[in-house]
Design a protein around this motif. Structure first.
Motif, PDB file in Angstrom:
ATOM      1  N   SER A   1       0.832  -1.203   0.000  1.00 36.23           N
ATOM      2  CA  SER A   1       0.000   0.000   0.000  1.00 36.23           C
ATOM      3  C   SER A   1       0.865   1.251   0.000  1.00 36.23           C
TER       4      SER A   1
ATOM      5  N   LYS B   1      -0.514   4.195   0.771  1.00 37.56           N
ATOM      6  CA  LYS B   1      -1.164   5.171   1.649  1.00 37.56           C
ATOM      7  C   LYS B   1      -0.077   5.877   2.457  1.00 37.56           C
TER       8      LYS B   1
ATOM      9  N   HIS C   1      -5.552   6.775   0.269  1.00 33.83           N
ATOM     10  CA  HIS C   1      -6.031   5.391   0.358  1.00 33.83           C
ATOM     11  C   HIS C   1      -5.436   4.601  -0.798  1.00 33.83           C
ATOM     12  N   HIS C   2      -5.042   3.347  -0.524  1.00 32.30           N
ATOM     13  CA  HIS C   2      -4.541   2.470  -1.581  1.00 32.30           C
ATOM     14  C   HIS C   2      -4.660   1.031  -1.114  1.00 32.30           C
ATOM     15  N   ASP C   3      -5.447   0.251  -1.852  1.00 32.68           N
ATOM     16  CA  ASP C   3      -5.549  -1.179  -1.593  1.00 32.68           C
ATOM     17  C   ASP C   3      -5.743  -1.901  -2.917  1.00 32.68           C
ATOM     18  N   ALA C   4      -6.007  -3.191  -2.873  1.00 31.40           N
ATOM     19  CA  ALA C   4      -6.121  -4.000  -4.090  1.00 31.40           C
ATOM     20  C   ALA C   4      -7.259  -3.543  -4.996  1.00 31.40           C
TER      21      ALA C   4
ATOM     22  N   LYS D   1      -8.917  -0.527  -9.918  1.00 36.83           N
ATOM     23  CA  LYS D   1      -8.170  -1.738  -9.579  1.00 36.83           C
ATOM     24  C   LYS D   1      -7.037  -1.967 -10.584  1.00 36.83           C
TER      25      LYS D   1
END
Length: 183
Positions: A3, A5, A29-32, A125
């Motif tokens: 991530s 973030k 924010h950063h996710d899959a 994504k």
């Protein structure tokens, strides 16, 4: 997936999107499933005071410029240093909010550093990961000091900082001399 973030994305010359030329994006924010952040070095010609008084009709002490957070429209959002108005902590001592009541208090009191943004930067994504592989962005951990530092020199300063770090790692040096030309 790692991530980003709480990191800066620093646009490289390979990034052809005119929305991001010489920008520094703070990743909130950063996710899959995707990512979003705000451009921290792109102010508008309008002040927060001007916008706020137009929107609410209430007086406002905030004289700093309103910022363009990116090409994606959405609600007004802020990054700030007040934990009591936080919806999310981005890095230690730096917070995010978009709720109207929190924005109102932040803007009307204007007693601690904050930036107000129209729009944001968003990636679906896998989109940001692809751009990173293509060399569109340099990354480094964000600091509160850099977020609120002089905007006009931020991109150049962070690009230089990342470059020095890459060279230092490639040469396996504990640090680079400040004035390499003197060696």
């Amino acid at each position: 997936m790692h991530s980003l973030k709480g990191h800066f994305l620093v646009a490289t010359p390979e990034l052809g999107d005119p929305n991001f030329i010489r920008t520094v994006v703070l990743m909130i924010h950063h996710d899959a499933d995707g990512a979003f952040g705000v451009i921290v070095n792109r102010a508008t010609n309008r002040s927060v005071k001007e916008l706020w008084e137009h929107l609410t009709g209430k007086p406002c002490k905030a004289s700093q410029p309103l910022h363009i957070g990116g090409p994606v429209s959405g609600p007004l959002i802020a990054i700030h240093t007040r934990p009591d108005l936080a919806e999310l902590e981005v890095i230690p001592g730096l917070f995010f909010c978009a709720a109207r009541d929190k924005l109102e208090q932040l803007v009307e009191e204007a007693d601690q550093p904050f930036r107000l943004f129209i729009g944001h930067s968003g990636w679906g994504k896998g989109q940001l990961e692809r751009e990173l592989r293509e060399g569109a962005w340099l990354t480094l951990p964000a600091t509160v000091e850099d977020v609120f530092s002089e905007e006009s020199s931020l991109w150049r300063r962070l690009t230089y900082q990342v470059g020095r770090s890459i060279i230092r790692e490639a040469l396996r040096l504990p640090q680079l001399p400040l004035h390499a030309e003197l060696n």
